[in-house]
Design a protein around this motif. Structure first.
Motif, PDB file in Angstrom:
ATOM      1  N   GLU A  27       2.922  20.051  47.722  1.00  0.00           N
ATOM      2  CA  GLU A  27       4.363  20.080  47.423  1.00  0.00           C
ATOM      3  C   GLU A  27       4.780  18.864  46.591  1.00  0.00           C
ATOM      4  O   GLU A  27       5.788  18.895  45.883  1.00  0.00           O
ATOM      5  N   ALA A  28       3.978  17.791  46.676  1.00  0.00           N
ATOM      6  CA  ALA A  28       4.310  16.582  45.908  1.00  0.00           C
ATOM      7  C   ALA A  28       3.965  16.775  44.419  1.00  0.00           C
ATOM      8  O   ALA A  28       4.455  16.037  43.573  1.00  0.00           O
ATOM      9  N   ILE A  29       3.116  17.746  44.110  1.00  0.00           N
ATOM     10  CA  ILE A  29       2.670  17.939  42.724  1.00  0.00           C
ATOM     11  C   ILE A  29       3.339  19.164  42.089  1.00  0.00           C
ATOM     12  O   ILE A  29       3.782  19.123  40.949  1.00  0.00           O
ATOM     13  N   LEU A  30       3.395  20.263  42.848  1.00  0.00           N
ATOM     14  CA  LEU A  30       3.943  21.514  42.291  1.00  0.00           C
ATOM     15  C   LEU A  30       5.430  21.380  41.945  1.00  0.00           C
ATOM     16  O   LEU A  30       6.197  20.827  42.737  1.00  0.00           O
ATOM     17  N   PRO A  31       5.854  21.872  40.783  1.00  0.00           N
ATOM     18  CA  PRO A  31       7.287  21.838  40.456  1.00  0.00           C
ATOM     19  C   PRO A  31       8.097  22.594  41.520  1.00  0.00           C
ATOM     20  O   PRO A  31       7.646  23.627  42.019  1.00  0.00           O
ATOM     21  N   PRO A  32       9.293  22.099  41.870  1.00  0.00           N
ATOM     22  CA  PRO A  32      10.098  22.733  42.909  1.00  0.00           C
ATOM     23  C   PRO A  32      10.402  24.196  42.583  1.00  0.00           C
ATOM     24  O   PRO A  32      10.752  24.508  41.443  1.00  0.00           O
ATOM     25  N   GLY A  33      10.270  25.062  43.585  1.00  0.00           N
ATOM     26  CA  GLY A  33      10.633  26.479  43.423  1.00  0.00           C
ATOM     27  C   GLY A  33       9.562  27.338  42.780  1.00  0.00           C
ATOM     28  O   GLY A  33       9.678  28.558  42.736  1.00  0.00           O
ATOM     29  N   ILE A  34       8.476  26.733  42.280  1.00  0.00           N
ATOM     30  CA  ILE A  34       7.498  27.500  41.501  1.00  0.00           C
ATOM     31  C   ILE A  34       6.744  28.515  42.365  1.00  0.00           C
ATOM     32  O   ILE A  34       6.482  29.637  41.932  1.00  0.00           O
ATOM     33  N   VAL A  35       6.410  28.117  43.593  1.00  0.00           N
ATOM     34  CA  VAL A  35       5.587  29.005  44.433  1.00  0.00           C
ATOM     35  C   VAL A  35       6.405  30.237  44.828  1.00  0.00           C
ATOM     36  O   VAL A  35       5.941  31.377  44.704  1.00  0.00           O
ATOM     37  N   ASP A  36       7.639  29.994  45.246  1.00  0.00           N
ATOM     38  CA  ASP A  36       8.477  31.097  45.677  1.00  0.00           C
ATOM     39  C   ASP A  36       8.747  32.072  44.510  1.00  0.00           C
ATOM     40  O   ASP A  36       8.650  33.289  44.670  1.00  0.00           O
ATOM     41  N   ALA A  37       9.060  31.512  43.345  1.00  0.00           N
ATOM     42  CA  ALA A  37       9.347  32.357  42.178  1.00  0.00           C
ATOM     43  C   ALA A  37       8.102  33.149  41.761  1.00  0.00           C
ATOM     44  O   ALA A  37       8.190  34.329  41.409  1.00  0.00           O
ATOM     45  N   THR A  38       6.935  32.519  41.826  1.00  0.00           N
ATOM     46  CA  THR A  38       5.693  33.207  41.416  1.00  0.00           C
ATOM     47  C   THR A  38       5.380  34.350  42.378  1.00  0.00           C
ATOM     48  O   THR A  38       5.002  35.449  41.963  1.00  0.00           O
ATOM     49  N   ARG A  39       5.542  34.056  43.667  1.00  0.00           N
ATOM     50  CA  ARG A  39       5.310  35.070  44.701  1.00  0.00           C
ATOM     51  C   ARG A  39       6.214  36.289  44.433  1.00  0.00           C
ATOM     52  O   ARG A  39       5.754  37.427  44.413  1.00  0.00           O
ATOM     53  N   LYS A  40       7.494  36.017  44.188  1.00  0.00           N
ATOM     54  CA  LYS A  40       8.453  37.108  43.940  1.00  0.00           C
ATOM     55  C   LYS A  40       8.077  37.877  42.677  1.00  0.00           C
ATOM     56  O   LYS A  40       8.123  39.104  42.642  1.00  0.00           O
ATOM     57  N   LEU A  41       7.715  37.149  41.622  1.00  0.00           N
ATOM     58  CA  LEU A  41       7.406  37.797  40.343  1.00  0.00           C
ATOM     59  C   LEU A  41       6.184  38.710  40.451  1.00  0.00           C
ATOM     60  O   LEU A  41       6.177  39.814  39.901  1.00  0.00           O
ATOM     61  N   LEU A  42       5.174  38.250  41.177  1.00  0.00           N
ATOM     62  CA  LEU A  42       3.954  39.066  41.320  1.00  0.00           C
ATOM     63  C   LEU A  42       4.276  40.416  41.950  1.00  0.00           C
ATOM     64  O   LEU A  42       3.764  41.453  41.527  1.00  0.00           O
ATOM     65  N   VAL A  43       5.148  40.384  42.946  1.00  0.00           N
ATOM     66  CA  VAL A  43       5.480  41.632  43.650  1.00  0.00           C
ATOM     67  C   VAL A  43       6.470  42.464  42.821  1.00  0.00           C
ATOM     68  O   VAL A  43       6.275  43.667  42.624  1.00  0.00           O
ATOM     69  N   ALA A  44       7.517  41.807  42.297  1.00  0.00           N
ATOM     70  CA  ALA A  44       8.567  42.528  41.551  1.00  0.00           C
ATOM     71  C   ALA A  44       8.014  43.181  40.284  1.00  0.00           C
ATOM     72  O   ALA A  44       8.487  44.229  39.859  1.00  0.00           O
ATOM     73  N   SER A  45       6.997  42.564  39.678  1.00  0.00           N
ATOM     74  CA  SER A  45       6.431  43.124  38.438  1.00  0.00           C
ATOM     75  C   SER A  45       5.487  44.283  38.737  1.00  0.00           C
ATOM     76  O   SER A  45       5.142  45.054  37.847  1.00  0.00           O
ATOM     77  N   GLY A  46       5.035  44.345  39.995  1.00  0.00           N
ATOM     78  CA  GLY A  46       4.054  45.371  40.349  1.00  0.00           C
ATOM     79  C   GLY A  46       2.633  44.898  40.080  1.00  0.00           C
ATOM     80  O   GLY A  46       1.678  45.673  40.184  1.00  0.00           O
ATOM     81  N   ALA A  47       2.482  43.596  39.756  1.00  0.00           N
ATOM     82  CA  ALA A  47       1.130  43.068  39.520  1.00  0.00           C
ATOM     83  C   ALA A  47       0.287  43.149  40.782  1.00  0.00           C
ATOM     84  O   ALA A  47      -0.926  43.343  40.732  1.00  0.00           O
TER      85      ALA A  47
END
Ligand SMILES: C[S@@+](CC[C@H](N)C(=O)[O-])C[C@H]1O[C@@H](n2cnc3c(N)ncnc32)[C@H](O)[C@@H]1O
Length: 284
Positions: A27-47
């Motif tokens: 969490e100290a390295i990853l940009p804030p919000g990136i994990v949650d947004a990526t998780r959502k995008l993977l599912v919402a896109s149907g990937a």
């Protein structure tokens, strides 16, 4: 790359990020919000589906990635550093006056979607191969479109960047711009890489910068992934996304200079090498 199928490597990067979100200390390295947004995008896109994402978030998944680090040391965490490096370049560029951000080979990257509302006076553009871009667009649509984020579907191995941007009426060639080419140039033919840097310089204004990652060349000119180079080259080819471009780090400065860019000094700790990739930035 395989023309009709969404990029597997883009999917792999995104899933890896989801797993990194479950690794302590990241969490100290990853940009804030990136994990949650990526998780959502993977599912919402149907990937992929919720189950795969849940699995990627499990501690078992963290352990599996960690176990493979003996092959490519540092590669698991490298994606967190890569995302942090690129986002820092974008934020620094905007602080310095950039009004356009162009993410090339964007895959399931969420930088544009996350930062567009924060910087409403900045225009964000993404270009990716049509097979991946279409899936991504579906996900962005479901997550909520951003008025200052434009998704473009093009094959940069076939069509010049300057021609692609000519079709985009809001693109301003005189604007200070940050270009991000993360995990892209190793998949392009050498002429397309030269074109990309050359045209990147031609279609952007004074004060622009480009942030990118690349695979270094070994003494024999092949991409160098350490002890497992032969296996990695085979794996990439088998996945339909072979590495076709690499460069010796000491030759990069001159290469960029010939194409209109000046390599930026490496900020301590961020640039340099993580896993098998180098990160670099250059200014115009
Ligand atoms: C390793 S993925 C990286 C994705 C993203 N930059 C990231 O780091 O999350 C490589 C990306 O480059 C894109 N790509 C590869 N060849 C391309 C081409 N000829 N034109 C446009 N995009 C391409 C793929 O579709 C894929 O999304």
């Amino acid at each position: 790359m395989r023309k009709d199928k969404p990029s597997r490597t883009a999917f792999k990067v995104a899933l890896n990020l989801v797993t990194l979100g479950s690794k302590s200390g990241m969490e100290a390295i990853l940009p804030p919000g990136i994990v949650d947004a990526t998780r959502k995008l993977l599912v919402a896109s149907g990937a992929t589906g919720e189950r795969t994402v849940k699995w990627a978030q499990s501690q078992r998944s963290v352990s599996i990635y960690e176990a493979f680090d003996w092959m490519l040391p540092g590669q698991f965490e490298a994606f967190a550093h890569r995302k942090a490096f690129c986002e820092r370049q974008v934020r620094d560029g905007i602080d310095a006056g950039a009004t356009q951000i162009l993410v090339l080979g964007a895959g399931y990257d969420t930088l544009g979607w996350r930062l567009a509302p924060e910087f409403s006076g900045v225009n964000f553009y993404e270009i990716d191969h049509p097979a991946t871009a279409r899936l991504k667009a579906r996900g962005i649509e479901a997550m909520g479109r951003r008025k200052n984020l434009c998704l473009i579907a093009e094959d940069l191995g076939k069509r010049k960047l300057s021609d692609v941007l000519k079709d985009c009426s809001s693109w301003d060639e005189s604007a200070s711009t940050v270009i991000v080419a993360e995990g892209l140039v190793m998949y392009l033919p050498p002429e397309a890489v030269r074109d990309l840097f050359c045209q990147g310089a031609a279609v952007t204004g004074i004060g622009s910068r480009i942030a990118f990652s690349y695979i270094p060349s070994a003494a024999d000119g092949r991409p160098d992934a350490g002890r497992w180079t032969g296996f990695m080259l085979w794996l990439q080819k088998a996945a339909g996304e072979p590495w076709t471009w690499s460069i010796r780090p000491e030759a990069l400065g001159q290469f960029l200079e010939e194409l209109g860019w000046m390599i930026a000094p490496e900020p301590a700790g961020e640039a340099g090498k993580h896993g098998i990739e180098f990160f670099a930035a250059a200014t115009k």
